[in-house]
Design an enzyme around this catalytic site. Structure first.
Site, PDB file in Angstrom:
ATOM      1  N   HIS A  15       0.857  -1.196   0.000  1.00 24.39           N
ATOM      2  CA  HIS A  15       0.000   0.000   0.000  1.00 24.39           C
ATOM      3  C   HIS A  15       0.887   1.238   0.000  1.00 24.39           C
ATOM      4  O   HIS A  15       1.411   1.646   1.030  1.00 24.39           O
ATOM      5  CB  HIS A  15      -0.947   0.035   1.196  1.00 24.39           C
ATOM      6  CG  HIS A  15      -1.946   1.149   1.099  1.00 24.39           C
ATOM      7  ND1 HIS A  15      -3.223   0.982   0.602  1.00 24.39           N
ATOM      8  CD2 HIS A  15      -1.828   2.473   1.391  1.00 24.39           C
ATOM      9  CE1 HIS A  15      -3.854   2.157   0.615  1.00 24.39           C
ATOM     10  NE2 HIS A  15      -3.035   3.072   1.083  1.00 24.39           N
ATOM     11  N   TYR A  65      -6.372  17.577  -1.985  1.00 26.04           N
ATOM     12  CA  TYR A  65      -5.063  18.027  -1.527  1.00 26.04           C
ATOM     13  C   TYR A  65      -4.154  18.130  -2.740  1.00 26.04           C
ATOM     14  O   TYR A  65      -4.338  17.418  -3.728  1.00 26.04           O
ATOM     15  CB  TYR A  65      -4.472  17.087  -0.455  1.00 26.04           C
ATOM     16  CG  TYR A  65      -4.305  15.643  -0.863  1.00 26.04           C
ATOM     17  CD1 TYR A  65      -5.357  14.737  -0.726  1.00 26.04           C
ATOM     18  CD2 TYR A  65      -3.099  15.176  -1.400  1.00 26.04           C
ATOM     19  CE1 TYR A  65      -5.216  13.419  -1.115  1.00 26.04           C
ATOM     20  CE2 TYR A  65      -2.944  13.851  -1.781  1.00 26.04           C
ATOM     21  CZ  TYR A  65      -4.012  12.975  -1.638  1.00 26.04           C
ATOM     22  OH  TYR A  65      -3.875  11.660  -2.022  1.00 26.04           O
ATOM     23  N   SER A 101      -6.330   9.516  -4.271  1.00 24.40           N
ATOM     24  CA  SER A 101      -7.515  10.289  -4.668  1.00 24.40           C
ATOM     25  C   SER A 101      -7.132  11.581  -5.392  1.00 24.40           C
ATOM     26  O   SER A 101      -7.905  12.089  -6.209  1.00 24.40           O
ATOM     27  CB  SER A 101      -8.370  10.617  -3.438  1.00 24.40           C
ATOM     28  OG  SER A 101      -7.609  11.374  -2.521  1.00 24.40           O
ATOM     29  N   ARG A 122     -13.716  13.298   3.222  1.00 19.10           N
ATOM     30  CA  ARG A 122     -12.724  14.381   3.142  1.00 19.10           C
ATOM     31  C   ARG A 122     -11.806  14.187   1.936  1.00 19.10           C
ATOM     32  O   ARG A 122     -10.981  15.029   1.611  1.00 19.10           O
ATOM     33  CB  ARG A 122     -11.875  14.466   4.402  1.00 19.10           C
ATOM     34  CG  ARG A 122     -11.031  13.241   4.675  1.00 19.10           C
ATOM     35  CD  ARG A 122     -10.127  13.455   5.887  1.00 19.10           C
ATOM     36  NE  ARG A 122      -9.553  12.206   6.342  1.00 19.10           N
ATOM     37  CZ  ARG A 122      -8.463  11.653   5.823  1.00 19.10           C
ATOM     38  NH1 ARG A 122      -7.855  12.229   4.780  1.00 19.10           N
ATOM     39  NH2 ARG A 122      -7.998  10.506   6.286  1.00 19.10           N
ATOM     40  N   TYR A 136     -11.976   1.694   1.159  1.00 19.03           N
ATOM     41  CA  TYR A 136     -11.474   2.569   2.218  1.00 19.03           C
ATOM     42  C   TYR A 136     -12.652   3.300   2.848  1.00 19.03           C
ATOM     43  O   TYR A 136     -13.397   3.999   2.158  1.00 19.03           O
ATOM     44  CB  TYR A 136     -10.466   3.558   1.655  1.00 19.03           C
ATOM     45  CG  TYR A 136      -9.701   4.369   2.690  1.00 19.03           C
ATOM     46  CD1 TYR A 136      -9.266   5.659   2.409  1.00 19.03           C
ATOM     47  CD2 TYR A 136      -9.403   3.851   3.957  1.00 19.03           C
ATOM     48  CE1 TYR A 136      -8.555   6.404   3.346  1.00 19.03           C
ATOM     49  CE2 TYR A 136      -8.691   4.588   4.897  1.00 19.03           C
ATOM     50  CZ  TYR A 136      -8.259   5.861   4.578  1.00 19.03           C
ATOM     51  OH  TYR A 136      -7.557   6.596   5.513  1.00 19.03           O
ATOM     52  N   ASP A 175       2.190   3.109   3.125  1.00 17.84           N
ATOM     53  CA  ASP A 175       1.309   4.231   2.818  1.00 17.84           C
ATOM     54  C   ASP A 175       2.108   5.475   2.392  1.00 17.84           C
ATOM     55  O   ASP A 175       1.561   6.573   2.330  1.00 17.84           O
ATOM     56  CB  ASP A 175       0.389   4.584   3.977  1.00 17.84           C
ATOM     57  CG  ASP A 175      -0.702   5.545   3.532  1.00 17.84           C
ATOM     58  OD1 ASP A 175      -1.086   6.427   4.336  1.00 17.84           O
ATOM     59  OD2 ASP A 175      -1.136   5.463   2.355  1.00 17.84           O
TER      60      ASP A 175
HETATM   61  O1  LIG Z   1      -3.345   7.011   1.546  1.00 21.77           O
HETATM   62  C1  LIG Z   1      -4.176   6.487   2.271  1.00 21.77           C
HETATM   63  O2  LIG Z   1      -4.356   5.234   2.315  1.00 21.77           O
HETATM   64  C2  LIG Z   1      -4.987   7.334   3.124  1.00 21.77           C
HETATM   65  C3  LIG Z   1      -5.339   8.592   2.760  1.00 21.77           C
HETATM   66  C4  LIG Z   1      -5.209   9.179   1.410  1.00 21.77           C
HETATM   67  C5  LIG Z   1      -5.906   8.384   0.379  1.00 21.77           C
HETATM   68  O3  LIG Z   1      -6.395   7.287   0.605  1.00 21.77           O
HETATM   69  C6  LIG Z   1      -5.999   8.942  -0.962  1.00 21.77           C
HETATM   70  O4  LIG Z   1      -5.659  10.128  -1.143  1.00 21.77           O
HETATM   71  O5  LIG Z   1      -6.395   8.187  -1.844  1.00 21.77           O
HETATM   72  C7  LIG Z   1      -5.949   9.427   3.782  1.00 21.77           C
HETATM   73  O6  LIG Z   1      -6.444   8.858   4.779  1.00 21.77           O
HETATM   74  O7  LIG Z   1      -5.927  10.660   3.611  1.00 21.77           O
END
Ligand SMILES: O=C(O)/C=C(\CC(=O)C(=O)O)C(=O)O
Length: 296
Positions: A27, A45, A73, A126, A152, A249
């Site tokens: 991951h 972001y 994301s 978020r 997720y 991560d």
């Molecule tokens: O990176 C992760 O697993 C968790 C993330 C970011 C995410 O999932 C993403 O931006 O796709 C989070 O909790 O902000």
């Protein structure tokens, strides 16, 4: 002054723990480079570039062999940066994509050719604006053979999501255990609910990952060395040791206020998987079953 975010450590320590040969960081993400792979207009972001060269240098620094790159994301449903990193990995990376649910069979086949082996459904409000469950189900029913769904979500919507997740006809891999409150301990309400979910199907996997997120000071935790995380998660890994995969991560999206040292993240492994057998399942056998089954 750039308003782009740096959420990763500039000089992570060398871990005390040495992963077994063939260990998989299952991951992690790549961000950009933005000039070549612009971020989504809907991104919540805006990170600095964190491309394959940095990811693979970290892999080698931490003692891992392979990566599973999960579409972040900030890149929306444009998986080009993830595919580019896989292409540059010399066969040592596979990936998980985020797709428009209307994606064609031909485009799914092209993603498979590019090293993708699953799609990700992200329910964090978020991070994403919408998560159309009916459309997600439709695409989950027509994935290439051998693919899975990475999902997720936060613990407070686990029960609400159960009917949707029960209807997904392929294996599920839950990111970061669905974000339980680890300060509740191994027998807390969140862990009990997650265990009940795991008991409902034998093809639900999970990632016992993100001590830096789940035991963060800003979340009411203690921060590094993340003792509450280790105490809460080790029994879960022991009880479901054939259905767990692990990841750093990196580059730790949204963790710019409590940037973790990746060496310390890796040193959590023997605390949640204290035997060599457990470590081998977590880091090698299990991720190979999901992402490189043809090599087993
Ligand atoms: O990176 C992760 O697993 C968790 C993330 C970011 C995410 O999932 C993403 O931006 O796709 C989070 O909790 O902000």
């Amino acid at each position: 002054m750039s308003d782009r975010i740096v959420s990763w450590h500039g000089a992570p320590s060398k871990p005390g723990y040495t992963p077994p040969a063939g260990a998989v960081d299952a991951h992690c993400h790549v961000f950009g480079p933005m000039a070549q792979f612009p971020f989504s207009a809907k991104a919540k972001y805006l990170p600095e570039d964190a491309g394959p060269d940095k990811l693979f240098a970290l892999r080698d620094h931490l003692g891992f062999t392979r990566n599973v790159i999960v579409q972040a994301s900030c890149h929306g449903t444009d998986n080009a940066a993830t595919l580019d990193a896989i292409a540059k990995s010399q066969g040592k990376a596979r990936g998980v994509a985020v797709v428009d649910p209307a994606i064609s069979e031909a485009d799914l086949a092209a993603l498979h050719e590019g090293g993708i082996r699953g799609i990700r459904f992200n329910f964090l409000k978020r991070l994403v604006d919408d998560a159309p469950k009916d459309k997600f189900l439709e695409v989950a029913r027509r994935l290439p053979k051998g693919w899975h769904v990475v999902i997720y979500f936060e613990a407070d919507i686990l029960e609400e999501l159960r009917p949707f997740m029960d209807a997904i006809p392929v294996p599920l891999v839950v990111d970061h255990m669905g974000r339980p409150d680890v300060t509740q301990g191994p027998d807390g309400a969140d862990m009990k609910a997650f265990r009940a979910f795991l008991e409902s199907r034998d093809d639900i996997w999970f990632k016992p990952t993100c001590p830096d997120r789940l035991d963060a000071i800003k979340e009411g935790g203690k921060g590094d060395p993340w003792d509450a995380f280790a105490d809460a998660v080790a029994p879960l890994v022991a009880d479901y040791q054939d259905r767990v995969i692990w990841g750093t991560d990196w580059p730790h999206p949204n963790m710019q206020d409590e940037i973790p040292d990746d060496g310390h993240i890796v040193d959590m492994i023997p605390r949640i998987a204290p035997t060599e057998e457990l470590q081998r399942k977590l880091l090698v056998t299990n991720p190979m079953r999901l992402y490189w089954p043809e090599e087993l």
